[in-house]
Motif scaffolding. Sequence first.
Motif, PDB file in Angstrom:
ATOM      1  N   GLY A 105       2.321   1.808  17.142  1.00 32.69           N
ATOM      2  CA  GLY A 105       1.610   2.742  16.274  1.00 32.69           C
ATOM      3  C   GLY A 105       0.324   3.213  16.905  1.00 32.69           C
ATOM      4  N   HIS A 106       0.115   4.533  16.889  1.00 33.64           N
ATOM      5  CA  HIS A 106      -1.131   5.089  17.404  1.00 33.64           C
ATOM      6  C   HIS A 106      -1.998   5.574  16.257  1.00 33.64           C
ATOM      7  CE1 HIS A 106      -4.032   7.315  19.736  1.00 33.64           C
ATOM      8  NE2 HIS A 106      -3.751   8.396  19.026  1.00 33.64           N
ATOM      9  N   SER A 107      -3.286   5.242  16.288  1.00 38.10           N
ATOM     10  CA  SER A 107      -4.278   5.717  15.322  1.00 38.10           C
ATOM     11  C   SER A 107      -3.832   5.358  13.892  1.00 38.10           C
ATOM     12  CB  SER A 107      -4.500   7.214  15.493  1.00 38.10           C
ATOM     13  OG  SER A 107      -5.657   7.634  14.815  1.00 38.10           O
ATOM     14  N   MET A 108      -3.506   6.352  13.055  1.00 38.23           N
ATOM     15  CA  MET A 108      -3.026   6.035  11.718  1.00 38.23           C
ATOM     16  C   MET A 108      -1.744   5.212  11.804  1.00 38.23           C
ATOM     17  SD  MET A 108      -1.823   8.512   8.580  1.00 38.23           S
ATOM     18  CE  MET A 108      -0.276   8.918   9.392  1.00 38.23           C
ATOM     19  N   GLY A 109      -0.924   5.500  12.813  1.00 34.04           N
ATOM     20  CA  GLY A 109       0.286   4.707  13.020  1.00 34.04           C
ATOM     21  C   GLY A 109      -0.045   3.258  13.297  1.00 34.04           C
ATOM     22  N   GLY A 110      -1.157   3.019  14.010  1.00 36.79           N
ATOM     23  CA  GLY A 110      -1.615   1.653  14.252  1.00 36.79           C
ATOM     24  C   GLY A 110      -2.016   0.964  12.972  1.00 36.79           C
ATOM     25  N   ASN A 111      -2.678   1.709  12.100  1.00 35.65           N
ATOM     26  CA  ASN A 111      -3.034   1.191  10.780  1.00 35.65           C
ATOM     27  C   ASN A 111      -1.778   0.760  10.033  1.00 35.65           C
ATOM     28  OD1 ASN A 111      -3.224   1.646   7.775  1.00 35.65           O
ATOM     29  ND2 ASN A 111      -5.383   1.961   8.218  1.00 35.65           N
ATOM     30  N   LEU A 112      -0.745   1.602  10.078  1.00 35.32           N
ATOM     31  CA  LEU A 112       0.479   1.327   9.324  1.00 35.32           C
ATOM     32  C   LEU A 112       1.243   0.135   9.875  1.00 35.32           C
ATOM     33  CD1 LEU A 112       1.766   4.974   8.709  1.00 35.32           C
ATOM     34  CD2 LEU A 112       0.671   3.438   7.073  1.00 35.32           C
ATOM     35  N   VAL A 113       1.395   0.034  11.202  1.00 32.99           N
ATOM     36  CA  VAL A 113       2.188  -1.078  11.741  1.00 32.99           C
ATOM     37  C   VAL A 113       1.479  -2.415  11.545  1.00 32.99           C
ATOM     38  CG1 VAL A 113       3.412   0.396  13.377  1.00 32.99           C
ATOM     39  CG2 VAL A 113       1.336  -0.786  14.124  1.00 32.99           C
ATOM     40  N   LEU A 114       0.146  -2.422  11.617  1.00 34.06           N
ATOM     41  CA  LEU A 114      -0.590  -3.666  11.391  1.00 34.06           C
ATOM     42  C   LEU A 114      -0.513  -4.079   9.922  1.00 34.06           C
ATOM     43  CD1 LEU A 114      -3.729  -3.110  13.654  1.00 34.06           C
ATOM     44  CD2 LEU A 114      -1.785  -4.633  14.092  1.00 34.06           C
ATOM     45  N   ASN A 115      -0.671  -3.111   9.037  1.00 32.78           N
ATOM     46  CA  ASN A 115      -0.574  -3.421   7.609  1.00 32.78           C
ATOM     47  C   ASN A 115       0.838  -3.838   7.223  1.00 32.78           C
ATOM     48  OD1 ASN A 115      -2.958  -2.919   5.563  1.00 32.78           O
ATOM     49  ND2 ASN A 115      -3.288  -1.527   7.288  1.00 32.78           N
ATOM     50  N   TYR A 116       1.823  -3.216   7.865  1.00 35.70           N
ATOM     51  CA  TYR A 116       3.205  -3.605   7.582  1.00 35.70           C
ATOM     52  C   TYR A 116       3.421  -5.072   7.938  1.00 35.70           C
ATOM     53  CZ  TYR A 116       8.285  -3.767   7.667  1.00 35.70           C
ATOM     54  OH  TYR A 116       9.590  -4.112   7.433  1.00 35.70           O
ATOM     55  N   ALA A 117       2.938  -5.461   9.117  1.00 33.74           N
ATOM     56  CA  ALA A 117       3.107  -6.841   9.566  1.00 33.74           C
ATOM     57  C   ALA A 117       2.373  -7.823   8.671  1.00 33.74           C
ATOM     58  CB  ALA A 117       2.621  -6.976  11.002  1.00 33.74           C
ATOM     59  N   LEU A 118       1.230  -7.418   8.130  1.00 34.88           N
ATOM     60  CA  LEU A 118       0.435  -8.302   7.293  1.00 34.88           C
ATOM     61  C   LEU A 118       0.961  -8.404   5.860  1.00 34.88           C
ATOM     62  CD1 LEU A 118      -3.129  -7.226   8.485  1.00 34.88           C
ATOM     63  CD2 LEU A 118      -2.133  -9.506   8.748  1.00 34.88           C
ATOM     64  N   ARG A 119       1.611  -7.344   5.385  1.00 33.14           N
ATOM     65  CA  ARG A 119       1.997  -7.290   3.976  1.00 33.14           C
ATOM     66  C   ARG A 119       3.478  -7.577   3.726  1.00 33.14           C
ATOM     67  NH1 ARG A 119      -1.877  -3.262   1.126  1.00 33.14           N
ATOM     68  NH2 ARG A 119      -3.413  -2.785   2.719  1.00 33.14           N
ATOM     69  N   LYS A 120       4.306  -7.412   4.761  1.00 32.00           N
ATOM     70  CA  LYS A 120       5.752  -7.548   4.581  1.00 32.00           C
ATOM     71  C   LYS A 120       6.286  -8.735   5.369  1.00 32.00           C
ATOM     72  CE  LYS A 120       6.399  -3.359   2.561  1.00 32.00           C
ATOM     73  NZ  LYS A 120       7.172  -3.066   1.345  1.00 32.00           N
ATOM     74  N   LYS A 121       7.322  -9.365   4.855  1.00 29.52           N
ATOM     75  CA  LYS A 121       8.025 -10.395   5.621  1.00 29.52           C
ATOM     76  C   LYS A 121       8.984  -9.684   6.554  1.00 29.52           C
ATOM     77  CE  LYS A 121       7.712 -14.162   2.256  1.00 29.52           C
ATOM     78  NZ  LYS A 121       8.475 -15.118   1.413  1.00 29.52           N
ATOM     79  N   SER A 122       8.824  -9.932   7.848  1.00 30.13           N
ATOM     80  CA  SER A 122       9.599  -9.175   8.811  1.00 30.13           C
ATOM     81  C   SER A 122       9.903 -10.025  10.039  1.00 30.13           C
ATOM     82  CB  SER A 122       8.815  -7.918   9.224  1.00 30.13           C
ATOM     83  OG  SER A 122       9.441  -7.264  10.296  1.00 30.13           O
ATOM     84  N   ASP A 123      10.999  -9.667  10.715  1.00 29.98           N
ATOM     85  CA  ASP A 123      11.350 -10.353  11.954  1.00 29.98           C
ATOM     86  C   ASP A 123      11.030  -9.488  13.168  1.00 29.98           C
ATOM     87  OD1 ASP A 123      13.241  -8.430  11.529  1.00 29.98           O
ATOM     88  OD2 ASP A 123      14.980  -9.729  11.821  1.00 29.98           O
ATOM     89  N   VAL A 124      10.019  -8.622  13.025  1.00 28.83           N
ATOM     90  CA  VAL A 124       9.571  -7.804  14.146  1.00 28.83           C
ATOM     91  C   VAL A 124       9.119  -8.710  15.289  1.00 28.83           C
ATOM     92  CG1 VAL A 124       7.751  -6.219  14.900  1.00 28.83           C
ATOM     93  CG2 VAL A 124       8.929  -5.815  12.749  1.00 28.83           C
ATOM     94  N   LYS A 125       9.550  -8.396  16.494  1.00 25.03           N
ATOM     95  CA  LYS A 125       9.253  -9.231  17.660  1.00 25.03           C
ATOM     96  C   LYS A 125       7.806  -9.082  18.128  1.00 25.03           C
ATOM     97  CE  LYS A 125      10.108 -11.586  21.513  1.00 25.03           C
ATOM     98  NZ  LYS A 125      10.274 -13.044  21.537  1.00 25.03           N
ATOM     99  N   GLY A 126       7.269  -7.856  18.055  1.00 26.06           N
ATOM    100  CA  GLY A 126       5.905  -7.628  18.509  1.00 26.06           C
ATOM    101  C   GLY A 126       5.397  -6.257  18.098  1.00 26.06           C
ATOM    102  N   ILE A 127       4.091  -6.079  18.250  1.00 25.73           N
ATOM    103  CA  ILE A 127       3.437  -4.835  17.839  1.00 25.73           C
ATOM    104  C   ILE A 127       2.510  -4.344  18.944  1.00 25.73           C
ATOM    105  CG2 ILE A 127       1.692  -3.865  16.260  1.00 25.73           C
ATOM    106  CD1 ILE A 127       2.777  -5.710  14.100  1.00 25.73           C
ATOM    107  N   ILE A 128       2.509  -3.033  19.140  1.00 27.33           N
ATOM    108  CA  ILE A 128       1.515  -2.384  19.992  1.00 27.33           C
ATOM    109  C   ILE A 128       0.718  -1.440  19.102  1.00 27.33           C
ATOM    110  CG2 ILE A 128       1.119  -0.862  21.964  1.00 27.33           C
ATOM    111  CD1 ILE A 128       3.941  -1.811  22.953  1.00 27.33           C
TER     112      ILE A 128
END
Length: 275
Positions: A105-128
């Motif tokens: 996620g870039h800029s606002m996209g970065g906001n969204l991917v970080l919040n997604y990881a913090l708020r949702k239960k997910s098996d995402v391997k990693g975040i940039i």
Amino acid sequence: MELRNSTMESNGIPIHAGFVAPRTVKGVVVLVHGFGEHSGRYMDNVIPALVKIGFAVVTYDNFGHGRSGGKRGHCPNYMALLELLEVIINKAKSKFENLPLFLYGHSMGGNLVLNYALRKKSDVKGIIASSPYLRLGFQPPKWKMVLGKAMLYFWPSITMPAGLDPNGISRIPEEVTRYKTDPLVHDKVSPMYSFPVMDAGEWAINNAADLNVDTLLIHGTGDAIIDYRGTEEFHRNSPDRTTLQLFDGGYHELHHDLCRKEVLNCIQSWLRQQL
């Protein structure tokens, strides 16, 4: 490298999406663009760099952006942004089964991917998170903030100029010109798109200790649009899960800036390590 486009619907709004895949796929990246722009602006650098090392890339244009529908610069609400991201993630999983999935996620996209990881239960391997919109790098006029907060309750869909200086995206004049002349780029923002995103940025910083996904944070110290010190604070609050890479003097769009080759090499190296 061929982008395969598709159209879906979320909250009654048509959403433009697509994907690119190498012959041999080692992993998949869901890419989330920044505010005012669109996923097509990643086709000339970021996406080829990911495909080169074996990653399929799934893209989409958010509500009110790019080739997606909706009023320019407006969204239903913040949770709708996270729900749309979840829908795209699930589509990526069904298309590329049993492969490690990453969020970029870039800029606002970065906001969204970080919040997604913090708020949702997910098996995402990693975040940039690239120049993540956690805290603005400038102070909007006081009258604009007061009016906007009032409109959030009385007229949340009204749009006003975002007030971002395009010269802050890159130290390369040609990149600034490309941004300014791109017909799919806009400078409109509604109270519903601005204030909840700002609040979510601060919330993410304050709750970063709960992050349970390995994350690469990249930011330029010359970014006048989004404050890199907010990214630093996020990293300090989650030192075990985050890797912070600052680029001295880098502007907001590091992948379009003078240091872009170094930035892309950093991203590729980190992804290889995660695999």
